[in-house]
Design a protein around this motif. Sequence first.
Motif, mmCIF file in Angstrom:
data_model
loop_
_atom_site.group_PDB
_atom_site.id
_atom_site.type_symbol
_atom_site.label_atom_id
_atom_site.label_comp_id
_atom_site.label_asym_id
_atom_site.label_seq_id
_atom_site.Cartn_x
_atom_site.Cartn_y
_atom_site.Cartn_z
ATOM 1 N N TYR A 4 -10.072 -21.414 -26.106
ATOM 2 C CA TYR A 4 -11.086 -20.971 -25.161
ATOM 3 C C TYR A 4 -10.578 -19.931 -24.176
ATOM 4 C CZ TYR A 4 -13.999 -24.566 -27.046
ATOM 5 O OH TYR A 4 -14.746 -25.318 -27.906
ATOM 6 N N TYR A 5 -9.285 -19.778 -24.073
ATOM 7 C CA TYR A 5 -8.717 -18.805 -23.146
ATOM 8 C C TYR A 5 -7.375 -18.358 -23.697
ATOM 9 C CZ TYR A 5 -6.745 -16.879 -18.820
ATOM 10 O OH TYR A 5 -6.173 -16.067 -17.867
ATOM 11 N N ARG A 6 -7.112 -17.056 -23.570
ATOM 12 C CA ARG A 6 -5.821 -16.517 -23.992
ATOM 13 C C ARG A 6 -5.470 -15.379 -23.044
ATOM 14 N NH1 ARG A 6 -2.593 -16.770 -28.476
ATOM 15 N NH2 ARG A 6 -4.129 -17.995 -29.603
ATOM 16 N N ASN A 7 -4.224 -15.400 -22.588
ATOM 17 C CA ASN A 7 -3.705 -14.342 -21.736
ATOM 18 C C ASN A 7 -2.222 -14.189 -22.063
ATOM 19 O OD1 ASN A 7 -3.177 -12.430 -19.796
ATOM 20 N ND2 ASN A 7 -3.346 -13.831 -18.073
ATOM 21 N N GLY A 8 -1.895 -13.191 -22.861
ATOM 22 C CA GLY A 8 -0.510 -13.018 -23.297
ATOM 23 C C GLY A 8 -0.068 -14.217 -24.116
ATOM 24 N N PRO A 24 -12.005 -36.353 -20.962
ATOM 25 C CA PRO A 24 -12.050 -34.945 -21.358
ATOM 26 C C PRO A 24 -10.882 -34.163 -20.751
ATOM 27 C CG PRO A 24 -14.225 -35.685 -20.696
ATOM 28 C CD PRO A 24 -13.265 -36.782 -20.346
ATOM 29 N N HIS A 25 -10.219 -33.371 -21.592
ATOM 30 C CA HIS A 25 -9.053 -32.616 -21.149
ATOM 31 C C HIS A 25 -8.801 -31.436 -22.079
ATOM 32 C CE1 HIS A 25 -7.493 -35.200 -24.303
ATOM 33 N NE2 HIS A 25 -6.481 -34.340 -24.430
ATOM 34 N N ILE A 26 -7.939 -30.546 -21.631
ATOM 35 C CA ILE A 26 -7.525 -29.400 -22.433
ATOM 36 C C ILE A 26 -6.032 -29.496 -22.706
ATOM 37 C CG2 ILE A 26 -9.355 -27.891 -21.610
ATOM 38 C CD1 ILE A 26 -5.810 -27.381 -20.346
ATOM 39 N N HIS A 27 -5.589 -28.648 -23.611
ATOM 40 C CA HIS A 27 -4.162 -28.471 -23.858
ATOM 41 C C HIS A 27 -3.864 -26.995 -23.619
ATOM 42 C CE1 HIS A 27 -3.253 -32.385 -25.713
ATOM 43 N NE2 HIS A 27 -4.547 -32.352 -25.988
ATOM 44 N N VAL A 60 -9.477 -23.706 -15.668
ATOM 45 C CA VAL A 60 -10.124 -24.964 -16.071
ATOM 46 C C VAL A 60 -11.141 -25.409 -15.022
ATOM 47 C CG1 VAL A 60 -9.705 -27.433 -16.426
ATOM 48 C CG2 VAL A 60 -8.312 -25.749 -17.616
ATOM 49 N N THR A 61 -10.784 -25.392 -13.764
ATOM 50 C CA THR A 61 -11.717 -25.864 -12.738
ATOM 51 C C THR A 61 -12.919 -24.925 -12.602
ATOM 52 O OG1 THR A 61 -10.382 -24.885 -10.963
ATOM 53 C CG2 THR A 61 -10.001 -27.216 -11.477
ATOM 54 N N ARG A 62 -12.711 -23.614 -12.790
ATOM 55 C CA ARG A 62 -13.839 -22.673 -12.752
ATOM 56 C C ARG A 62 -14.780 -22.854 -13.940
ATOM 57 N NH1 ARG A 62 -10.017 -18.688 -12.047
ATOM 58 N NH2 ARG A 62 -10.615 -17.802 -14.044
ATOM 59 N N ASN A 63 -14.253 -23.333 -15.052
ATOM 60 C CA ASN A 63 -15.034 -23.458 -16.285
ATOM 61 C C ASN A 63 -15.278 -24.910 -16.689
ATOM 62 O OD1 ASN A 63 -15.323 -20.557 -17.415
ATOM 63 N ND2 ASN A 63 -13.225 -20.696 -16.646
ATOM 64 N N ALA A 64 -15.163 -25.826 -15.757
ATOM 65 C CA ALA A 64 -15.250 -27.264 -16.062
ATOM 66 C C ALA A 64 -16.583 -27.649 -16.698
ATOM 67 C CB ALA A 64 -14.995 -28.094 -14.818
ATOM 68 N N ASP A 65 -17.698 -27.130 -16.207
ATOM 69 C CA ASP A 65 -18.996 -27.500 -16.786
ATOM 70 C C ASP A 65 -19.093 -27.066 -18.241
ATOM 71 O OD1 ASP A 65 -19.832 -28.688 -14.422
ATOM 72 O OD2 ASP A 65 -20.915 -26.896 -13.737
ATOM 73 N N PHE A 66 -18.664 -25.844 -18.530
ATOM 74 C CA PHE A 66 -18.660 -25.366 -19.910
ATOM 75 C C PHE A 66 -17.744 -26.220 -20.781
ATOM 76 C CE2 PHE A 66 -16.304 -22.746 -23.001
ATOM 77 C CZ PHE A 66 -17.327 -22.539 -23.909
ATOM 78 N N LEU A 67 -16.545 -26.523 -20.279
ATOM 79 C CA LEU A 67 -15.592 -27.324 -21.048
ATOM 80 C C LEU A 67 -16.109 -28.738 -21.298
ATOM 81 C CD1 LEU A 67 -12.307 -26.091 -19.372
ATOM 82 C CD2 LEU A 67 -13.064 -25.610 -21.725
ATOM 83 N N LYS A 68 -16.799 -29.332 -20.320
ATOM 84 C CA LYS A 68 -17.399 -30.664 -20.518
ATOM 85 C C LYS A 68 -18.428 -30.611 -21.637
ATOM 86 C CE LYS A 68 -16.713 -32.115 -15.779
ATOM 87 N NZ LYS A 68 -17.334 -32.300 -14.464
ATOM 88 N N ARG A 73 -19.720 -31.715 -27.393
ATOM 89 C CA ARG A 73 -20.092 -31.170 -28.704
ATOM 90 C C ARG A 73 -19.021 -31.498 -29.744
ATOM 91 N NH1 ARG A 73 -18.799 -27.019 -31.751
ATOM 92 N NH2 ARG A 73 -17.426 -26.056 -30.194
ATOM 93 N N ILE A 74 -17.766 -31.260 -29.420
ATOM 94 C CA ILE A 74 -16.670 -31.482 -30.366
ATOM 95 C C ILE A 74 -16.508 -32.969 -30.686
ATOM 96 C CG2 ILE A 74 -14.147 -31.405 -30.578
ATOM 97 C CD1 ILE A 74 -14.296 -28.710 -29.051
ATOM 98 N N HIS A 75 -16.718 -33.820 -29.688
ATOM 99 C CA HIS A 75 -16.499 -35.260 -29.870
ATOM 100 C C HIS A 75 -17.771 -36.031 -30.225
ATOM 101 C CE1 HIS A 75 -12.865 -34.007 -27.763
ATOM 102 N NE2 HIS A 75 -12.303 -34.983 -28.434
#
Length: 77
Positions: A4-8, A24-27, A60-68, A73-75
Motif C-alpha cells: 500500500y505504500y512504497r518509498n525507496g 488489524p495491523h500492517i507490516h 499508517v495513522t493518516r490512512n487508518a480508515d482506508f487500512l481498516k 476486505r482481505i479478511h
Amino acid sequence: MPTYYRNGSLWIELRGREGGHPLPHIHAHCDGQSVSMALDGTVLDGRIRSDKLKEVKNWVTRNADFLKSEWRRIHGV
C-alpha cells in the motif's frame, strides 16, 4: 500481500490471517528490518530505523480508515 505504500527501500503491506497479531495491523519493511504496527501506530513486534518508523507511523495513522476497510476486505469480516 498487497503493498500500500512504497518509498525507496521502505514498503508497507497488509497480510492475510496470521497467528500472534489478531488485531488489524500492517507490516513495514526497510533495509532488511521489519515491524508490525497496529493501525493506531502502536508497534506490535520488530524494529526498523527510527526515521523510517516515524514515516510508517505517520502514514499508517493518516490512512487508518482506508487500512481498516482493506483489512476487513482481505479478511472477509
